[in-house]
Design a protein around this motif. Structure first.
Motif, PDB file in Angstrom:
ATOM      1  N   PRO A  58       0.834  -1.192   0.000  1.00 35.78           N
ATOM      2  CA  PRO A  58       0.000   0.000   0.000  1.00 35.78           C
ATOM      3  C   PRO A  58       0.872   1.247   0.000  1.00 35.78           C
ATOM      4  N   GLY A  59       0.390   2.291  -0.625  1.00 35.96           N
ATOM      5  CA  GLY A  59       1.161   3.527  -0.716  1.00 35.96           C
ATOM      6  C   GLY A  59       0.960   4.190  -2.052  1.00 35.96           C
ATOM      7  N   GLY A  60       1.937   4.996  -2.451  1.00 38.53           N
ATOM      8  CA  GLY A  60       1.895   5.625  -3.759  1.00 38.53           C
ATOM      9  C   GLY A  60       1.158   6.935  -3.822  1.00 38.53           C
ATOM     10  N   THR A  61       0.267   7.196  -2.871  1.00 37.61           N
ATOM     11  CA  THR A  61      -0.470   8.458  -2.773  1.00 37.61           C
ATOM     12  C   THR A  61      -0.482   8.868  -1.300  1.00 37.61           C
ATOM     13  N   GLU A  62      -0.954  10.073  -1.030  1.00 32.44           N
ATOM     14  CA  GLU A  62      -1.017  10.506   0.374  1.00 32.44           C
ATOM     15  C   GLU A  62      -1.933   9.590   1.181  1.00 32.44           C
TER      16      GLU A  62
END
Length: 209
Positions: A41-45
């Motif tokens: 998970p991640g990649g954006t705020e």
């Protein structure tokens, strides 16, 4: 403009994803690709906040169902804001984990039915699937021994060997079911040999397109 390549990297704990992600990025760049590197998970705020909840909330009990839904909430944001725009612009997206990890960790590890995960996959992703998934495969105990050298374990790394044995089994089952997309790399070998395996698969993908 043709859609860019979507490549994902999967594997259990200690499989060497971070090291090999850098190698893959450099290989693709040398081959002339504009590469967007991201993670799940991640990649954006939002995704990074979800990542912090899922990996580092020691005192927070999260049900398997909620864990899966959080993964897909982060994934929906990731697809909308990072992955789909980059692919539409003809860029190659290289993602550290994607939906195969959900089948492995929430399905195999937590025991959620694959049908539930598939329903979410179809809703959130539509017909988008990776063009190539590299599965870094290493025996569970060897991988955990490697991971144990990295410092304090996260929420998933604290699970027992039985959990990771189930995760490992699902990864291999998915690779066997979809061998064209999901290519198994023997990550127990020395790093130069691992890189040789990866490069051979990338050559096949790029020249066969």
């Amino acid at each position: 403009m043709p859609r860019g390549l979507f490549i994902t990297l999967e594997g259990g704990e200690g499989a060497g994803k971070s090291t090999n992600l850098a190698f893959i990025r450099q290989w693709l760049q040398r081959a002339g690709h504009e590469v967007v590197v991201t993670r799940e998970p991640g990649g954006t705020e939002l995704g990074e906040r979800v990542r912090d909840i899922l990996l580092h909330s020691k005192q927070l009990h999260i049900t398997p169902e909620s864990e899966m839904l959080l993964m897909f909430a982060a994934r929906a944001e990731h697809l909308a804001k990072v992955i789909r725009p980059a692919l539409a612009a003809g860029k190659t997206v290289l993602c550290d984990r994607f939906t195969d990890a959900t089948y492995a960790y929430q399905g195999g590890g937590r025991g959620l039915a694959a049908e539930r995960i598939a329903a979410m996959e179809n809703w959130v992703q539509g017909d988008l699937r990776p063009d190539l998934t590299l599965l870094l495969d290493i025996p569970v105990e060897a991988g955990r021994a490697r991971a144990g050298q990295r410092g304090e374990p996260d929420r998933f790394e604290r699970e027992d060997n039985e959990f990771f044995t189930r995760v490992h089994a699902i990864y291999l089952a998915r690779a066997q079911a979809d061998p064209k997309r999901m290519r198994v790399i023997d990550a127990s070998r020395a790093l130069p040999q691992v890189e040789q395996q990866i490069a051979a698969v990338l050559e096949e993908l790029v020249h066969g397109r």
